[in-house]
Design a protein around this motif. Structure first.
Motif, PDB file in Angstrom:
ATOM      1  N   GLY A 152       0.762  -1.268   0.090  1.00  0.00           N
ATOM      2  CA  GLY A 152      -0.054  -0.270   0.069  1.00  0.00           C
ATOM      3  C   GLY A 152       0.987   1.281   0.016  1.00  0.00           C
TER       4      GLY A 152
ATOM      5  N   TYR B 209      -1.635 -10.774   7.820  1.00  0.00           N
ATOM      6  CA  TYR B 209      -0.997 -10.747   6.771  1.00  0.00           C
ATOM      7  C   TYR B 209       0.287 -11.711   6.392  1.00  0.00           C
ATOM      8  CZ  TYR B 209      -3.366  -6.308   6.307  1.00  0.00           C
ATOM      9  OH  TYR B 209      -4.521  -5.366   6.423  1.00  0.00           O
TER      10      TYR B 209
ATOM     11  N   THR C 231      -4.076  -3.177   4.375  1.00  0.00           N
ATOM     12  CA  THR C 231      -3.009  -3.453   3.319  1.00  0.00           C
ATOM     13  C   THR C 231      -1.556  -3.488   4.601  1.00  0.00           C
ATOM     14  OG1 THR C 231      -1.452  -3.111   1.512  1.00  0.00           O
ATOM     15  CG2 THR C 231      -2.483  -1.308   2.843  1.00  0.00           C
TER      16      THR C 231
END
Length: 394
Positions: A29, A302, A337
């Motif tokens: 991002g 993530y 993100t």
């Protein structure tokens, strides 16, 4: 010999160097793209907490003076010499008796308080011969001087005391011919206790944190009632080799005590910090092959995480460190993100702590779960070879 360190001022590292080995194919991002590796500016807005370095240094210096004076007793001097020639870590508080033991116990207590450690840590002070080149003179019976270990990598002089209370100024880069005992802190013991407190304090302040990761990969047991499955377990990133760079450092300093703060977003979307103790990383210029788990990916949302490697120099207050890190990281929200967190961790550390410690060793931005190979640190001060490793339950 300790690994090299470079303070926050004057360091320049490019984003390209930090991400060169990423190779995940994932687009980061906008926040990630602008998070270039850096040392925090001297005007960092991180919450201020008085560095405990002076309290620790004062306690060590007082201990050195007391030990030096005690060496006028020939029987005690012989006992210490025998212990110092047999081991490079003499538990001097335990070995002492009478008034000296009382004085050292008091110094130990002040050090533990300054470091934010509880009363269960036990004696931290230890004594060692400053350099192997001093062994012949010590063996021959020369009465040693005693110096307190410095936590400043850039110190040019060392003050040592003799049994008459006189101070001697020594060159920090060249070991003297006269034998010198160095009084310092059992870093491994302090770090192990400190990381437990750091993790507990982070949790208490709202930042998820696991207990320090074990040195070697270990399997885990399934919870009671769960069916056995060959596929049950979790993916990790394991360090198969690691090395830190060479640097000429004062003879008065001992082995490094290295730990790493692994950061990322937990499964709940909140920032988490997992401390990883690296007790084997004693010397620079040496390749270690620990097979140590660095990241447990089941803890993270993530497939990316960051790692900030630090050195415990003896004066870190782990409760203050947890407070500083939590205050900054709790302001960072999951934006859907991955956002690198190395800079936030470095910015969180109060400015005056950088004078002596905790020392910033290196950092690894955006470690990926799929990383398999050698990753260089953003500072260029170290490298590590990592591999995906599946920990299977049984």
């Amino acid at each position: 010999m300790r690994p090299s360190h470079r303070r926050r001022h004057g360091a320049v590292v490019t984003l390209a160097a930090a991400l060169a080995a990423l190779g995940t194919g994932q687009t980061l991002g906008a926040a990630a793209a602008t998070a270039a590796p850096h040392f925090p500016a001297a005007t960092s807005a991180a919450p201020h907490s008085p560095a405990p370095a002076s309290a620790v240094a004062t306690a060590q210096d007082q201990a050195a003076r007391a030990i030096a004076g005690s060496l006028s007793d020939s029987a005690w001097r012989d006992r210490v010499r025998t212990a110092a020639l047999a081991s490079d870590q003499v538990p001097v508080t335990t070995l002492a008796h009478g008034a000296l033991k009382t004085a050292l116990a008091s110094a130990d207590h002040r050090i533990a308080v300054a470091k934010g450690l509880d009363g269960q840590v036990g004696p931290l002070l230890r004594l060692r011969l400053g350099d192997d080149s001093m062994r012949p003179a010590l063996t021959a019976g020369r009465t040693p001087w005693v110096a307190a270990a410095s936590s400043d990598d850039d110190t040019s002089t060392v003050t040592a005391y003799d049994s008459h209370g006189r101070a001697h100024t020594l060159d920090a880069r060249t070991a003297p011919a006269h034998p010198v005992y160095v009084v310092d802190i059992d870093g491994s013991k302090a770090l192990a206790a400190g990381l437990k407190i750091l993790g507990a304090e982070l949790q208490r302040r709202g930042v998820a944190s696991a207990v320090p990761v074990p040195t070697t990969a270990q399997s885990t047991r399934k919870a009671a009632g769960q069916a056995a499955s060959a596929a049950a377990g979790f993916w990790t990133t394991r360090i198969t080799a690691v090395e830190l760079s060479d640097d000429e450092e004062p003879w008065v300093k001992g082995d490094a005590e290295i730990y790493t703060l692994v950061t990322g977003f937990g499964q709940d979307g909140k920032v988490r910090v997992d401390p990883v103790d690296m007790p084997y990383l004693d010397n620079d210029g040496t390749v270690y092959r620990p097979n140590q788990i660095l990241v447990n990916w089941s803890n993270y949302k993530y497939n990316l995480a960051d790692a900030v490697m630090m050195e415990e120099d003896g004066s870190t207050n782990y409760r203050d460190l947890a407070k500083a890190i939590a205050t900054v990281l709790l302001t960072i929200a999951d934006q859907g993100t991955y956002i690198p967190l190395v800079n936030a961790v470095l910015d969180a550390i109060p400015n005056d702590w950088w004078t002596d410690d905790p020392d910033y060793v290196d950092s690894w931005y955006t470690l990926a779960r799929s990383d398999n190979g050698t990753r260089n640190g953003a500072r260029g001060n170290g490298w590590m070879t990592v591999e995906p490793y599946f920990v299977q339950e049984f």
